[in-house]
Design a protein around this motif. Structure first.
Motif, short mmCIF file in Angstrom:
data_model
loop_
_atom_site.label_atom_id
_atom_site.label_comp_id
_atom_site.label_asym_id
_atom_site.label_seq_id
_atom_site.Cartn_x
_atom_site.Cartn_y
_atom_site.Cartn_z
N SER A 54 47.99 26.19 28.33
CA SER A 54 48.72 27.19 27.53
C SER A 54 49.19 28.35 28.42
CB SER A 54 47.83 27.72 26.41
OG SER A 54 46.67 28.34 26.95
N GLU A 55 50.10 29.14 27.88
CA GLU A 55 50.61 30.29 28.61
C GLU A 55 49.56 31.41 28.62
OE1 GLU A 55 53.43 30.74 30.25
OE2 GLU A 55 53.98 28.65 29.87
N PRO A 56 49.36 32.08 29.77
CA PRO A 56 48.38 33.17 29.82
C PRO A 56 48.81 34.35 28.96
CG PRO A 56 49.69 33.11 31.83
CD PRO A 56 50.05 31.87 31.06
N LYS A 57 47.86 35.12 28.48
CA LYS A 57 48.16 36.31 27.70
C LYS A 57 48.85 37.36 28.55
CE LYS A 57 44.17 35.58 24.66
NZ LYS A 57 42.90 36.17 24.14
N GLU A 58 49.60 38.22 27.89
CA GLU A 58 50.36 39.23 28.64
C GLU A 58 49.46 40.21 29.37
OE1 GLU A 58 53.01 41.16 26.00
OE2 GLU A 58 54.24 39.37 25.61
N ASP A 59 48.27 40.51 28.79
CA ASP A 59 47.38 41.49 29.42
C ASP A 59 46.39 40.84 30.39
OD1 ASP A 59 45.97 40.08 27.56
OD2 ASP A 59 44.88 41.83 26.76
N PHE A 60 46.59 39.54 30.69
CA PHE A 60 45.68 38.86 31.61
C PHE A 60 45.90 39.38 33.03
CE2 PHE A 60 44.76 35.29 34.54
CZ PHE A 60 43.40 35.19 34.29
N ASP A 61 44.83 39.88 33.63
CA ASP A 61 44.89 40.45 34.98
C ASP A 61 44.41 39.40 35.97
OD1 ASP A 61 45.07 42.05 37.17
OD2 ASP A 61 43.51 43.47 36.57
N ALA A 62 45.30 38.59 36.45
CA ALA A 62 44.94 37.51 37.37
C ALA A 62 44.54 38.07 38.73
CB ALA A 62 46.12 36.56 37.53
N PRO A 63 43.53 37.46 39.37
CA PRO A 63 43.13 37.92 40.70
C PRO A 63 44.22 37.66 41.73
CG PRO A 63 42.02 35.87 40.14
CD PRO A 63 42.72 36.32 38.90
N VAL A 64 44.31 38.56 42.71
CA VAL A 64 45.32 38.46 43.78
C VAL A 64 44.59 38.38 45.11
CG1 VAL A 64 47.28 39.56 44.90
CG2 VAL A 64 46.98 39.78 42.42
N VAL A 65 45.04 37.45 45.95
CA VAL A 65 44.41 37.29 47.25
C VAL A 65 44.52 38.59 48.05
CG1 VAL A 65 44.47 36.03 49.44
CG2 VAL A 65 44.91 34.83 47.30
N GLY A 66 43.36 39.05 48.58
CA GLY A 66 43.35 40.27 49.38
C GLY A 66 43.04 41.52 48.59
N GLU A 67 42.92 41.42 47.27
CA GLU A 67 42.61 42.58 46.44
C GLU A 67 41.31 42.35 45.68
OE1 GLU A 67 45.75 43.59 43.85
OE2 GLU A 67 47.27 43.82 45.42
N LEU A 68 40.60 43.46 45.42
CA LEU A 68 39.37 43.36 44.63
C LEU A 68 39.71 43.00 43.19
CD1 LEU A 68 37.38 46.49 45.87
CD2 LEU A 68 36.86 44.10 46.36
N PRO A 69 38.90 42.16 42.57
CA PRO A 69 39.14 41.84 41.16
C PRO A 69 38.90 43.07 40.30
CG PRO A 69 37.04 40.95 41.87
CD PRO A 69 37.70 41.46 43.10
N THR A 70 39.71 43.23 39.29
CA THR A 70 39.58 44.41 38.43
C THR A 70 38.44 44.26 37.44
OG1 THR A 70 41.14 43.48 36.84
CG2 THR A 70 42.05 44.84 38.61
N GLY A 71 38.09 43.04 37.08
CA GLY A 71 37.06 42.84 36.07
C GLY A 71 37.66 42.98 34.70
N GLN A 72 37.68 41.90 33.97
CA GLN A 72 38.34 41.93 32.66
C GLN A 72 37.61 42.87 31.70
OE1 GLN A 72 41.23 40.29 32.24
NE2 GLN A 72 41.02 39.89 34.43
N GLY A 73 38.35 43.78 31.08
CA GLY A 73 37.80 44.67 30.07
C GLY A 73 36.93 45.77 30.63
N GLY A 74 37.06 46.13 31.91
CA GLY A 74 36.24 47.20 32.48
C GLY A 74 36.93 47.84 33.65
N PRO A 75 36.31 48.87 34.26
CA PRO A 75 36.90 49.54 35.40
C PRO A 75 37.02 48.59 36.59
CG PRO A 75 34.67 50.31 35.00
CD PRO A 75 35.03 49.44 33.86
N LYS A 76 37.80 49.00 37.56
CA LYS A 76 38.09 48.16 38.72
C LYS A 76 36.81 47.78 39.46
CE LYS A 76 41.12 48.14 42.79
NZ LYS A 76 41.91 47.02 42.39
N ALA A 77 36.68 46.49 39.73
CA ALA A 77 35.57 45.92 40.51
C ALA A 77 34.20 46.16 39.88
CB ALA A 77 35.59 46.46 41.94
#
Length: 253
Positions: A54-77
């Motif tokens: 299925s298509e990902p949700k608009e607010d889905f924060d996909a991880p990016v190579v070289g960047e810290l994951p933001t953590g879904q539903g919480g502050p960065k990392a």
């Protein structure tokens, strides 16, 4: 505080090997628990964030190579740093605990102010000599009291040997010119269970020559009062006392 907890927990430890058993068990149990949690959490996220087409949700924060994951539903990392923090607590706790137990291995149990029994064990082809503080020497039979820590300084007068008792779980290299230290103790309950005198086989665990298989001895443990009477009747020997002082002074220096 750590020392007091360790000493209380080690009231029944009668040899260094049993302390290492404790360390192994704690690391195994905690490692198993952490492993189960990590694997379970990983599998949960594999299922939760699987690609179902299925298509990902608009607010889905996909991880990016070289960047810290933001953590879904919480502050960065948030999740990343939380996992680092928990890991650090576990590792530091294990280091402190293991270090305290290793100090206990070196120092041995508290002797309750009565003093330790210190004996030099000297191997030779093919037997064992035991030197007491007053210089008395016994051959192939080590007589010690119950409920007392026995410190041994192990060496050899000819080739490499290895002094050990499987029943007491003690084992120390006997090397010419060197001294290896160890300790053990036997409770009075164990002595009483064996009829008032406990006997443990001593063997050489290092192939030392053609008579290696017959290089056996015995550790005899008797009640404290009986041992004191026996020790008072032993004959002191100046040469034996010099041997005792030589090894225990080297060990203490």
């Amino acid at each position: 505080m750590i020392d007091s907890l360790i000493l209380q927990g080690g009231a029944d430890w009668r040899a260094q090997a049993e302390v290492f058993d404790e360390i192994f068990f704690v690391f195994l149990a905690l490692g198993t628990l952490v492993g189960i949690i990590v694997v379970a959490y990983t599998l949960l996220n594999v299922y939760k964030y699987r690609d179902d087409g299925s298509e990902p949700k608009e607010d889905f924060d996909a991880p990016v190579v070289g960047e810290l994951p933001t953590g879904q539903g919480g502050p960065k990392a948030k999740k990343l740093f939380l996992s680092f923090g928990l890991s650090a607590i576990v590792v530091i706790s294990l280091v402190v605990y293991a270090y305290g137990l290793l100090l206990y291995v070196e120092e041995g149990p508290d002797s309750d102010g009565e003093g330790d029994i210190e004996i030099v064990v000297e191997g030779y082809q093919y037997g064992w000599d035991y030197f007491y503080e007053n210089g008395h020497m016994e051959t192939n039979e080590l007589v010690v009291p119950a409920d007392q820590r026995v410190d041994i300084a192990v060496t050899s007068r000819d080739v490499w040997h290895n002094f050990g008792s499987s029943e007491l779980r003690i084992k120390s290299d006997a090397i010419p010119g060197e001294t290896a230290t160890n300790w053990f103790s036997v409770s009075s309950e164990e002595v009483e269970a064996q009829g008032g005198e406990a006997n443990f086989l001593v063997e050489c665990f290092e192939l030392c020559g053609s008579g290696h298989s017959i290089m056996k001895g015995e550790i005899t443990v008797i009640p404290q009062d009986e041992w004191e009477e026996w020790y008072e009747d032993t004959e002191a020997d100046e040469e034996g006392q010099e041997t005792w002082e030589e090894h225990f002074q080297e060990e203490g220096s």
